[in-house]
Design a protein around this motif. Structure first.
Motif, PDB file in Angstrom:
ATOM      1  N   SER A  75       0.724  24.599   9.812  1.00 35.59           N
ATOM      2  CA  SER A  75       1.114  24.424  11.212  1.00 35.59           C
ATOM      3  C   SER A  75       1.606  25.740  11.815  1.00 35.59           C
ATOM      4  O   SER A  75       1.255  26.097  12.944  1.00 35.59           O
TER       5      SER A  75
ATOM      6  N   ASP B 232      -3.341  16.145   5.565  1.00 38.31           N
ATOM      7  CA  ASP B 232      -2.614  14.969   6.051  1.00 38.31           C
ATOM      8  C   ASP B 232      -3.182  13.667   5.492  1.00 38.31           C
ATOM      9  O   ASP B 232      -2.466  12.677   5.345  1.00 38.31           O
ATOM     10  N   LYS B 233      -4.448  13.669   5.138  1.00 39.47           N
ATOM     11  CA  LYS B 233      -5.079  12.462   4.603  1.00 39.47           C
ATOM     12  C   LYS B 233      -4.512  12.064   3.247  1.00 39.47           C
ATOM     13  O   LYS B 233      -4.665  10.923   2.813  1.00 39.47           O
TER      14      LYS B 233
ATOM     15  N   ILE C 234      -5.948  24.198  11.843  1.00 39.71           N
ATOM     16  CA  ILE C 234      -5.775  22.819  12.292  1.00 39.71           C
ATOM     17  C   ILE C 234      -6.616  21.884  11.436  1.00 39.71           C
ATOM     18  O   ILE C 234      -6.214  20.745  11.150  1.00 39.71           O
ATOM     19  N   GLU C 235      -7.762  22.353  10.973  1.00 36.16           N
ATOM     20  CA  GLU C 235      -8.579  21.547  10.074  1.00 36.16           C
ATOM     21  C   GLU C 235      -7.961  21.457   8.687  1.00 36.16           C
ATOM     22  O   GLU C 235      -8.107  20.446   8.001  1.00 36.16           O
TER      23      GLU C 235
ATOM     24  N   HIS D 215      -1.355  28.014  12.232  1.00 37.55           N
ATOM     25  CA  HIS D 215      -2.194  27.542  13.337  1.00 37.55           C
ATOM     26  C   HIS D 215      -1.662  28.109  14.659  1.00 37.55           C
ATOM     27  O   HIS D 215      -2.441  28.598  15.499  1.00 37.55           O
TER      28      HIS D 215
ATOM     29  N   GLU E 287      -4.669  21.425   8.204  1.00 40.45           N
ATOM     30  CA  GLU E 287      -3.619  20.420   8.415  1.00 40.45           C
ATOM     31  C   GLU E 287      -4.181  19.007   8.362  1.00 40.45           C
ATOM     32  O   GLU E 287      -3.618  18.120   7.698  1.00 40.45           O
ATOM     33  N   SER E 288      -5.269  18.785   9.053  1.00 43.30           N
ATOM     34  CA  SER E 288      -5.865  17.453   9.121  1.00 43.30           C
ATOM     35  C   SER E 288      -6.336  16.988   7.752  1.00 43.30           C
ATOM     36  O   SER E 288      -6.125  15.829   7.365  1.00 43.30           O
TER      37      SER E 288
ATOM     38  N   GLN F 190       1.527  21.768   4.529  1.00 46.10           N
ATOM     39  CA  GLN F 190       1.245  21.351   5.909  1.00 46.10           C
ATOM     40  C   GLN F 190       2.078  22.142   6.911  1.00 46.10           C
ATOM     41  O   GLN F 190       1.588  22.524   7.981  1.00 46.10           O
TER      42      GLN F 190
END
Length: 364
Positions: A125, A278-279, A271-272, A128, A274-275, A121
């Motif tokens: 970041s 993150d889940k 960014i996608e 990104h 990362e998202s 992650q």
């Protein structure tokens, strides 16, 4: 030829050279101290014989611009740059203490899913931020990720070595080159180097995540044959992971959205990434102190006494931890015939003729 900098030298009246940390193909890294505020820094000085090559100097400046302008907590910071009295450029970086991600992976034999996600992650970041600024790293690998401590938190990431990063359009010479480190190259970086974008870095992050989980790379260099390695990257499927704790959905993301052969099948942006990662993060790592040595080690020696349950790949043994990557780090392969060959499926039977393109196609 210009003389080498040595301990005790003062660069432009500001930086006192204290020691040599290591050297690589592009430059030498020194431990230095600001002469007035006494802050310790790492200074990377281009090899004098390379300072006459405009393309090399431009790539060297790329690293300074990326590290000095992106301003992200997960990207190594460049605080200054200048020239020696013999007009050789240098870059001043923050001095980091910790370990290269490569060394840590093979020291412990791979990471837990939780630790791997935390590191991935942070890398996402950092990239990104770089992509938002129009910078593609192009040599993202575990050897260019540094783990340090920050505010008592373990595994704070610093992404290093933007030396071959692309800021805008590729030069005419770059159109003909495969640039980067072979084991981390996206397929399109091999077959269509002129067409790469930020999704090549997303693929490389997938390689790093795979490597953290498995303590091996999806396509390791087995026999030192770069043609065979690049052929496998373009045509073969990575070995499946045997990680019982890996959630099936995360497995699908790794293989289907990060390591996909077709860049259109990958996540379009960091960014996608990362998202999505993150889940799977239920909690951040517990703040703690690193319990491993952080002393400078000879970068060109095999480190006796190091606990290494898994053999370190050759590429990872080139150096111990450094403030950042020393050399361009990647292999530049200017073989147009090789690229053409890799875009075609191999024949059913090997061809033992002298045509290099045929040899590439039959290397599988």
């Amino acid at each position: 030829m210009a003389s080498e900098v040595k301990a005790g030298d003062l660069l432009e009246g500001r930086y006192r050279i204290l020691d040599t940390l290591g050297a690589g193909g592009m430059g030498t890294v020194y431990l230095a101290e600001h002469n007035l505020i006494k802050r310790r820094v790492a200074i990377k000085i281009l090899h004098p014989e390379l300072a006459i090559d405009a393309n090399v100097v431009e790539r060297f400046m790329n690293e300074a611009r990326a590290a000095g302008t992106l301003g992200h907590p997960n990207i190594v910071e460049s605080t200054d740059m200048g020239f020696t009295h013999e007009h050789v450029p240098y870059i001043v970086f923050e001095h980091l203490e910790g370990t290269l991600l490569t060394d840590e992976i093979y020291r412990v034999g791979g990471f837990s899913v939780r630790r791997s996600l935390w590191i991935a992650q942070q890398i996402a970041s950092a990239l990104h931020a770089a992509h938002n600024a129009g910078v593609i790293h192009r040599d993202l690998k575990s050897d260019n990720v540094f783990l340090t401590d920050r505010d008592e938190m373990l595994d704070h990431v610093k992404v290093l070595d933007f030396g071959i990063s692309r800021f805008s359009q590729l030069s005419e010479s770059d159109h003909k080159m495969v640039m980067g480190t072979p084991e981390y190259l996206a397929p399109e970086a091999i077959t269509r180097p002129e067409a790469i974008d930020g999704r090549a870095d997303i693929y490389a992050l997938g390689v790093i995540l795979y490597e953290m989980l498995a303590a091996r790379r999806p396509f390791p260099s087995q026999d030192g044959d770069p043609k065979a390695l690049l052929h496998r990257i373009v045509h073969d499927t990575p070995e499946p992971l045997n990680v019982p704790e890996l959630p099936p959905a995360l497995h699908d993301i790794l293989f289907g959205k990060l390591l996909a052969k077709d860049p259109d099948e990958r996540f379009p942006t960091m960014i996608e990434v990362e998202s999505a990662l993150d889940k799977f993060v239920t909690e951040k790592p517990t703040p703690m102190r690193r319990n491993r040595p952080q002393k400078t080690i000879d970068p060109f020696s095999v480190r006796p006494g190091t606990r290494t349950p898994v053999p370190v790949p050759v590429a990872a043994r080139r150096r111990s931890w450094m403030p950042y990557g020393i050399a361009i780090g990647g292999v530049v392969i200017g073989l147009i015939g090789l690229i053409i060959g890799l875009t075609r499926e191999p024949p059913a039977t090997p061809c033992d003729c002298g045509d290099p393109k045929a040899n590439v196609r039959s290397s599988h």
